[in-house]
Design a protein around this motif. Structure first.
Motif, PDB file in Angstrom:
ATOM      1  N   ALA A  42      48.902  33.454  39.333  1.00 46.83           N
ATOM      2  CA  ALA A  42      48.985  35.005  38.683  1.00 46.83           C
ATOM      3  C   ALA A  42      47.389  35.339  38.353  1.00 46.83           C
ATOM      4  CB  ALA A  42      49.654  35.274  37.238  1.00 46.83           C
ATOM      5  N   LEU A  43      46.923  35.885  38.474  1.00 52.95           N
ATOM      6  CA  LEU A  43      45.063  36.182  38.313  1.00 52.95           C
ATOM      7  C   LEU A  43      45.530  36.942  37.016  1.00 52.95           C
ATOM      8  CD1 LEU A  43      42.709  36.108  39.466  1.00 52.95           C
ATOM      9  CD2 LEU A  43      43.069  38.903  39.495  1.00 52.95           C
ATOM     10  N   HIS A  44      44.294  36.420  35.826  1.00 49.68           N
ATOM     11  CA  HIS A  44      44.432  36.441  33.999  1.00 49.68           C
ATOM     12  C   HIS A  44      42.901  37.197  34.154  1.00 49.68           C
ATOM     13  CE1 HIS A  44      48.188  34.358  33.355  1.00 49.68           C
ATOM     14  NE2 HIS A  44      47.839  33.278  34.186  1.00 49.68           N
ATOM     15  N   LYS A  64      34.107  49.428  36.023  1.00 50.19           N
ATOM     16  CA  LYS A  64      34.174  48.069  36.237  1.00 50.19           C
ATOM     17  C   LYS A  64      35.348  46.917  36.256  1.00 50.19           C
ATOM     18  CE  LYS A  64      30.552  44.940  33.849  1.00 50.19           C
ATOM     19  NZ  LYS A  64      30.689  44.303  32.727  1.00 50.19           N
ATOM     20  N   LEU A  65      36.700  47.531  35.577  1.00 45.01           N
ATOM     21  CA  LEU A  65      37.544  46.573  35.624  1.00 45.01           C
ATOM     22  C   LEU A  65      38.488  46.425  37.011  1.00 45.01           C
ATOM     23  CD1 LEU A  65      40.715  45.297  34.450  1.00 45.01           C
ATOM     24  CD2 LEU A  65      41.225  47.065  33.819  1.00 45.01           C
ATOM     25  N   TYR A  66      38.531  48.100  36.975  1.00 41.30           N
ATOM     26  CA  TYR A  66      38.939  48.079  38.952  1.00 41.30           C
ATOM     27  C   TYR A  66      38.528  47.060  39.964  1.00 41.30           C
ATOM     28  CZ  TYR A  66      40.925  50.130  42.807  1.00 41.30           C
ATOM     29  OH  TYR A  66      41.266  50.835  44.553  1.00 41.30           O
ATOM     30  N   THR A  67      36.896  47.657  39.605  1.00 43.18           N
ATOM     31  CA  THR A  67      36.146  46.560  40.876  1.00 43.18           C
ATOM     32  C   THR A  67      36.294  44.794  40.416  1.00 43.18           C
ATOM     33  OG1 THR A  67      34.625  48.721  40.090  1.00 43.18           O
ATOM     34  CG2 THR A  67      33.991  46.478  41.668  1.00 43.18           C
ATOM     35  N   LEU A 104      38.788  39.822  42.598  1.00 41.71           N
ATOM     36  CA  LEU A 104      39.180  39.027  42.455  1.00 41.71           C
ATOM     37  C   LEU A 104      40.031  38.849  43.387  1.00 41.71           C
ATOM     38  CD1 LEU A 104      38.407  38.736  38.592  1.00 41.71           C
ATOM     39  CD2 LEU A 104      37.987  37.373  39.838  1.00 41.71           C
ATOM     40  N   CYS A 105      41.192  39.876  43.168  1.00 43.63           N
ATOM     41  CA  CYS A 105      42.482  39.950  43.925  1.00 43.63           C
ATOM     42  C   CYS A 105      42.247  39.233  45.374  1.00 43.63           C
ATOM     43  CB  CYS A 105      43.135  40.644  44.479  1.00 43.63           C
ATOM     44  SG  CYS A 105      43.940  40.713  42.585  1.00 43.63           S
ATOM     45  N   GLU A 106      40.805  39.630  46.199  1.00 45.25           N
ATOM     46  CA  GLU A 106      40.293  39.495  47.072  1.00 45.25           C
ATOM     47  C   GLU A 106      39.823  37.848  47.756  1.00 45.25           C
ATOM     48  OE1 GLU A 106      37.828  42.343  48.753  1.00 45.25           O
ATOM     49  OE2 GLU A 106      37.333  40.638  50.722  1.00 45.25           O
ATOM     50  N   LEU A 107      39.077  37.519  46.475  1.00 49.39           N
ATOM     51  CA  LEU A 107      38.714  36.195  46.220  1.00 49.39           C
ATOM     52  C   LEU A 107      40.442  35.423  46.105  1.00 49.39           C
ATOM     53  CD1 LEU A 107      35.736  36.245  43.862  1.00 49.39           C
ATOM     54  CD2 LEU A 107      36.352  35.060  46.593  1.00 49.39           C
TER      55      LEU A 107
END
Ligand code: SF4
Length: 442
Positions: A53-55, A101-104, A109-112
């Motif tokens: 998961a991404l944190h 900023k959070l959305y971007t 990060l999800c793409e990466l």
């Protein structure tokens, strides 16, 4: 105890026969520099071992200091949890809002990293400025079709324990969202964080017994397994302070029963295996458990004898996060001849303090939500020569010139299971008898 703040006196007991119930589970008293971390930290430490998961920490960069480095949960595969991400909110974001900023940041990060799920932690300032983090989560979820979970954990929302509950509620949104086939004797392990690979030791025992461990929550955790965690027959909960809330939710929602166990020390480790075997009412499982215990006990006994002979009469102070662990530690120390003279925790419950009171010798100092000044005074007063605690207790021990054993989340030595008991004895022996202490002026 002259240095005790008046309002704290009911949080300390000197374990006499007529002891009063210790006051606990209350906010820290003003003027006492509590060893507790904040609500956000509580939620973060529970969730972050989920390795795929991404944190993302939505807040100023300072909150992101709680990284993998201070909690070494190991993973057998994915390593995404070892990276720490923050939206690094600045003054402008605080004034105009940080949602964009959070959305971007999350999309990038999800793409990466292509995570299986995203946890977004709201820290203090988000609680103040009121960014709609849930809306951002929904938006990312709609775009990417992965679970994006808000963890609303501003530091001022309570104590670290509230952070545990918030984390459990976040996990509960995942549980039940996927199906899986599991064998008859299937359990989840809750509340082990795979520090120094401890979880893998436990998995070995369970496998040998014939028990299938489905989800490990959260040490070496995986999103898919958590999503289908409701399929097992039993939740086995260690570190009950952090995970009991999830066990209770799963009982209520999916009728999965739970039991509390500890994997520290011979007695509690053995009991854990017996309890699980008995739950399934299987003679085969029970006899396998007995076989493991007898084998390990036979191996350990001569080794522990060596340490007991050399440690006999030593005194220990214990100060840990959750008190449940301290119960096992007191028993494990006794096994190697060490008496516990101070014991306390950040988040203990009344029931746990009661058990500790019964377990400890008369005169043992029992303390809830202590501070460095008190701990130092207790150590000096009791003549403890080993301190067992975490990163914040280490400097207290070293300043006082006594041995220290790290039993917290930074530890690099596995202390759970039978082999963990041997490591524990070795470590206590090495630190207590280190020649360095002869140079200290106490
Ligand atoms: S108390 Fe607030 S600002 Fe400080 S680390 Fe916790 S969440 Fe961040």
């Amino acid at each position: 105890m002259n240095m005790l703040i008046e309002e704290r006196k009911r949080q300390v007991s000197f374990n006499k026969n007529d002891r009063a119930e210790i006051q606990c589970s209350i906010p820290s008293i003003a003027g006492s520099v509590s060893q507790r971390a904040c609500v956000f930290c509580g939620s973060r430490v529970v969730l972050y071992p989920i390795a795929d998961a991404l944190h993302v920490i939505h807040g100023p960069i300072g909150c992101a200091a709680y990284t993998w480095d201070i909690r070494g949960a190991l993973s057998s595969g994915e390593q995404l949890h070892r990276l720490s991400f923050s939206t690094d909110l600045r003054e402008n974001d605080v004034v105009f809002g940080g949602e964009k900023k959070l959305y971007t940041a999350v999309m990038e990060l999800c793409e990466l990293h292509n995570p299986k799920a995203v946890f977004i932690y709201s820290t203090c300032i988000i609680g103040v400025i009121g960014d709609d983090v849930e809306a951002v989560c929904r938006k990312v979820n709609e775009k990417l079709n992965i679970p994006v979970i808000p963890v609303q954990a501003p530091g001022f929302k309570g104590t670290k324990k509230d952070g545990y509950k918030i984390a459990c509620e976040a996990l509960a949104t995942l549980v039940g969202t996927k199906e899986a086939e599991v064998p008859e004797y299937s359990i989840n392990i809750l509340g082990d964080f795979n520090l120094a690979g401890e979880l893998w030791i436990l998995l070995k025992y369970y496998k040998e017994m014939g028990i299938h461990v489905h989800a490990t929550i959260t040490g070496d955790g995986r999103v898919d397994k958590i999503c289908s965690a409701h399929k097992v027959s039993l939740n086995v909960v260690q570190c009950s302070g952090s995970m009991m809330a999830l066990a209770k939710i799963m009982k209520e929602k999916y009728n999965v029963p739970f039991m509390k166990v500890s994997y520290f020390g011979i007695e509690d480790m053995s009991n854990a295996l017996y309890l699980v075997a008995n739950f399934f009412k299987s003679e085969a499982l029970l006899s396998k458990a007995k076989e493991i215990v007898q084998r390990e006990f036979a191996e350990l006994t001569p080794a522990l004898k060596f340490y007991k002979e050399r440690l006999n009469g030593r005194k220990a102070a214990i100060y840990v996060g959750g008190l449940f662990k301290a119960i096992s530690l007191i028993k494990a120390l006794r096994l190697i001849g060490v008496q516990t003279v101070v014991v306390g925790s950040q988040t203990g419950t009344a029931d746990e303090y009661e058990i500790i009171g019964d377990l400890c010798d008369e005169g043992t100092i029992i303390v809830d939500d202590s501070n460095p000044l008190e701990l130092a005074a207790f150590v000096k007063e009791t003549g403890a020569d080993i301190f067992i605690g975490g990163v914040k207790e280490r400097p207290i021990a070293y300043k006082l010139g006594i041995g220290f054993c790290d039993h917290n989340h930074e530890r690099k030595e596995a202390l759970a299971g039978f082999e963990g008991m041997l490591n524990f004895a070795k470590e206590i022996y090495a630190t207590a008898t280190s020649p360095v202490w002869q140079f200290v002026n106490r």
